[in-house]
Each structure stands twice: as structure tokens, then as C-alpha cells.
Enzyme design. Sequence first.
Site, PDB file in Angstrom:
ATOM      1  N   GLY A 108       0.979  -1.303   0.223  1.00 56.41           N
ATOM      2  CA  GLY A 108      -0.274   0.182  -0.050  1.00 56.41           C
ATOM      3  C   GLY A 108       0.773   0.971  -0.082  1.00 56.41           C
ATOM      4  N   GLY A 162       3.519  -3.354  -3.836  1.00 59.46           N
ATOM      5  CA  GLY A 162       3.023  -3.938  -5.816  1.00 59.46           C
ATOM      6  C   GLY A 162       3.383  -1.818  -6.089  1.00 59.46           C
ATOM      7  N   TYR A 169     -10.307   5.849 -11.662  1.00 62.10           N
ATOM      8  CA  TYR A 169     -10.119   6.196 -10.553  1.00 62.10           C
ATOM      9  C   TYR A 169      -9.872   8.149 -10.958  1.00 62.10           C
ATOM     10  CZ  TYR A 169      -7.873   2.090  -9.004  1.00 62.10           C
ATOM     11  OH  TYR A 169      -7.788   0.588  -9.139  1.00 62.10           O
ATOM     12  N   CYS A 189     -14.419   4.882 -28.465  1.00 63.19           N
ATOM     13  CA  CYS A 189     -15.911   5.509 -28.316  1.00 63.19           C
ATOM     14  C   CYS A 189     -16.302   6.095 -26.773  1.00 63.19           C
ATOM     15  CB  CYS A 189     -16.084   5.148 -29.641  1.00 63.19           C
ATOM     16  SG  CYS A 189     -15.369   4.786 -31.064  1.00 63.19           S
ATOM     17  N   GLU A 190     -15.444   6.524 -26.130  1.00 63.55           N
ATOM     18  CA  GLU A 190     -16.456   6.873 -24.842  1.00 63.55           C
ATOM     19  C   GLU A 190     -15.487   8.146 -24.311  1.00 63.55           C
ATOM     20  OE1 GLU A 190     -17.472   4.784 -22.886  1.00 63.55           O
ATOM     21  OE2 GLU A 190     -17.706   2.952 -23.624  1.00 63.55           O
ATOM     22  N   TYR A 249      -0.871  -1.364 -12.304  1.00 68.42           N
ATOM     23  CA  TYR A 249      -1.996  -1.289 -12.746  1.00 68.42           C
ATOM     24  C   TYR A 249      -2.505  -0.750 -13.179  1.00 68.42           C
ATOM     25  CZ  TYR A 249      -2.048  -2.327  -7.586  1.00 68.42           C
ATOM     26  OH  TYR A 249      -1.914  -2.950  -6.623  1.00 68.42           O
TER      27      TYR A 249
HETATM   28  C1  LIG Z   1      -2.830  -5.085  -3.988  1.00 66.02           C
HETATM   29  C2  LIG Z   1      -2.575  -5.505  -2.655  1.00 66.02           C
HETATM   30  C3  LIG Z   1      -1.744  -4.840  -2.132  1.00 66.02           C
HETATM   31  C4  LIG Z   1      -0.509  -4.082  -2.741  1.00 66.02           C
HETATM   32  O1  LIG Z   1      -1.033  -3.031  -3.113  1.00 66.02           O
HETATM   33  P1  LIG Z   1       0.392  -1.972  -3.716  1.00 66.02           P
HETATM   34  O2  LIG Z   1      -1.092  -0.515  -2.846  1.00 66.02           O
HETATM   35  O3  LIG Z   1       0.251  -1.683  -4.974  1.00 66.02           O
HETATM   36  O4  LIG Z   1       1.312  -1.687  -2.691  1.00 66.02           O
HETATM   37  C5  LIG Z   1      -1.041  -5.786  -1.243  1.00 66.02           C
HETATM   38  N1  LIG Z   1      -1.819  -6.941  -0.435  1.00 66.02           N
HETATM   39  C6  LIG Z   1      -3.476  -7.203  -1.366  1.00 66.02           C
HETATM   40  C7  LIG Z   1      -3.917  -8.602  -0.278  1.00 66.02           C
HETATM   41  C8  LIG Z   1      -3.442  -6.657  -2.137  1.00 66.02           C
HETATM   42  O5  LIG Z   1      -4.694  -6.978  -2.641  1.00 66.02           O
END
Ligand SMILES: *Cc1c(COP(=O)(O)O)cnc(C)c1O
Length: 415
Positions: A239, A275, A316, A342-343, A371
Site C-alpha cells: 500500500g 506492488g 479513478y 468511443c467513450e 496497475y
Molecule cells: C493490491 C494489494 C497489495 C498491493 O498494494 P500496493 O498498493 O500496490 O502496494 C498488497 N496486498 C494485497 C492483499 C492487495 O490486495
Amino acid sequence: MHLFQYRNGELYAEGVPLRVLAKKYGTPLYVYSQGTLERHIKSYHTAFKGYPHIICFAVKANSNIAVLNLLGKNGAGADVVSGGELYRALKAGIPAKRIVYAGVGKTGDEIRYALKSKILMFNIESGDELAEINRIAGRMRLKAPIALRINPDIDPLTHPYISTGLKKYKFGIPMEEALECFKLAHGMKNIEVVGIHKHIGSQITEVTPFVDALRKILKLLDELTAHGLTIRYLDMGGGLGIPYNNEPTAQPRELAKQVLPLLKGRDLTLVVEPGRSITGNAGILLAKVLYLKKGPGKEFVIVDAGMNDLMRPSLYDAYHEVLPVKRSRRGKVVSDVVGPICESGDFIAKGRPLQKLQQGDLISVMSAGAYCFTMSSNYNARPKPAEVMVKGRRHFLIRQRETLSDLTRGETIPK
Ligand SMILES: *Cc1c(COP(=O)(O)O)cnc(C)c1O
């Protein structure tokens, strides 16, 4: 930090001009920087080096097997949320013992596949899922290693679509039910309780929400210990955010600096699931200007990449910086960068003062390594773009551009 920089007014990926990549591989094109990816994964290992840890890269951010292989070689495991992601992680050479599996809707087939593969643990999101995994593991005469995903009811102050740690969302087991659920799991014949998991959301730029959530989890952990339940893995989720627009964001070392003291003296292995902060700024989307069109008080810059290639702005209202691949002195105009779909929601950037562009110019959509390709689709029957990895002055095609015949693969017309 990333290695997409201007040299003599021209944008490079490490040692390669983006212009060269556009010519060789065509556009739209995803370009990743190997050096950036390596630095990012290493920064996590360095930050947490004082404590036993596994960095499980969240595959949903970027699932190209070349990216996963590179991260795996640098010590990463994987956090997967489907059988398909598990397949990719294994195919990329990530050891099963470094793979964790989350998600609220694991199917029987996916559970069997993960059990057979001998992953590190399932991060379980409900009592029903726990019972199903116990049942399937029983049939297979196995013990399923599991962690319970606890919803700590923490607001990570991010976009509601990428927030997960509040009670009102579908993720995890509520704090009040956690102890009962752990006891239940502990009593199941084909379940081995090994961990506790939380993940509160994405693009979190401060450390405070992580610390608040972790304190709650550790309190629960102490309760579990008091009930004779020992836990080996503490999975704090991912996160951590990245700068999309030069905004200040906490780094892994700042996160570790506040998290590690809380874990001192506890006999645990910490699992972290980053991620976005690994791949986000390590990739760009290269696109070509097709047409220009005067709009009310602005210019529409129509490029060959659309919302099917990069969905985050449409989904988003996300901000991605747009840079000209070649700088000029033409001056700036307020521009909407839009795609061919086409949106009306098909845009990459809105109302931006951008260098005046011309037909055939290249643009680079920044911070597109997480993402972006993974959310791409074939909407409007558009073949998916190619992906390229750059290392120094070398570049490698890591995913072919889809062809027209790829579009109808698997389809049949009944007789
Ligand atoms: C999406 C997700 C992550 C990664 O989140 P990031 O914001 O990309 O670091 C980690 N754990 C779980 C369970 C997720 O769903």
C-alpha cells in the site's frame, strides 16, 4: 526514484532514447527500467534487513513474467489474488514457499492448485472460505497453511476505490470476530494457522495509517498468544504510495523505521506486500500523437493509446504526468490528452498545460508501471500493446504486441 530522464532535450529510458524504442517496437508501448525495478526491491530488503522478512510483490500491479522473474531473482516472493497470478508467479520462477494468496473469492480449483503448489500461506478473508479450504485440504490429505486477513477498520486516507481496511469494505474478517475465527481455524483438522494478515489500501503516502493498523493487529496477536495460539508470520500487506505528481511520499526505510520497533522482541517473520511502490515509477507508456483538434479553451491531443491500454485516469480519475519525448520551444497550451476509444471517459490527462504538440510527436505517460498493463483490455477490439524492458543501453521485448488474429482467438461461429 526512476531512470527516465532527459538528455539534450530528449527523454531516455536508462541509456536508450524512447524515440528508438518507438521506432523499433511501435506504439503504444510499455517500457520498464530494470535498474529502477532493482533499486526499488533492494530498498525494501535494505529497509527491513534487521528483521526476518519476506517481500511478496503484489502481482496484480504488474504481472509480466520478465518483471516477476527479475524481482524473484532479487529475493522477492509474490502476493497473488487468483490462480492465474499464481501460475504467472510460478512460471516466472518465484519459489512457492515465498507465495501468499489473498482475495475474497478463491474458487475450489484455485484452492486445489495452490495447495498442490505448496504455497507459503492462504490469506483467508471469511469463515466460509476457511471451511472450504479445510474441506478441500482434507480431501487432498493435506494441512493448509493459512493466515487470517483481519480488517483493522483503519482509514488510509486514500481514494475509496483503493481503500480496503474499513469495515464497510468486503475485505478481511472484522476485528471483533477475529479471536473466535482464529480459535475455529485452530480446531480444524486440515488447517494449520501460521499467520495474521492485514492490508489497508493503496497509494498511502504517510506511515501513520500503517502504524495505527499494525498496533491493532499486535494487540490481537497478544490476545492470541494468551489463548495459546502462536503465529509465525505477520503479513502487514502493501500500500505504500508513489509520487505521481512530485507529491511527498514515505519511503520503505521510513516505513521500516516506524514498524520495526513495534516488532522488536517478537519471534515473527514479517511479510510485506508492496506492488505500486516497486513497479509504479519503473514503467512508462509511450504513445504517438495522431491528430490535434481545437476544443473550447483547450486543445484535444488525440494519441494512439486509450483507456483500454491505461485505465487508471478513467477508472479513478488518477493523475499521470505526461511528458513530451522531445522538448521544444513551441510554448504551452492547455490540453486534454485523449485516446481513440468511443467513450467520453477515454482520457489520459485533462486540462494540462502541455508543450504544443504536433502530429507524429511522441509522449510519455509517466508512472505507468503498476496497475496499467495489468488492467488493459481489448475494448474496441484493440490489440494490447507490447512491453519492453530496458537495461542500460540494451532493450528486450518482454511481451509481443497483440495481433488482429489474437483478438478472435478461441472464438467460433456455430454451424
Ligand atoms: C493490491 C494489494 C497489495 C498491493 O498494494 P500496493 O498498493 O500496490 O502496494 C498488497 N496486498 C494485497 C492483499 C492487495 O490486495
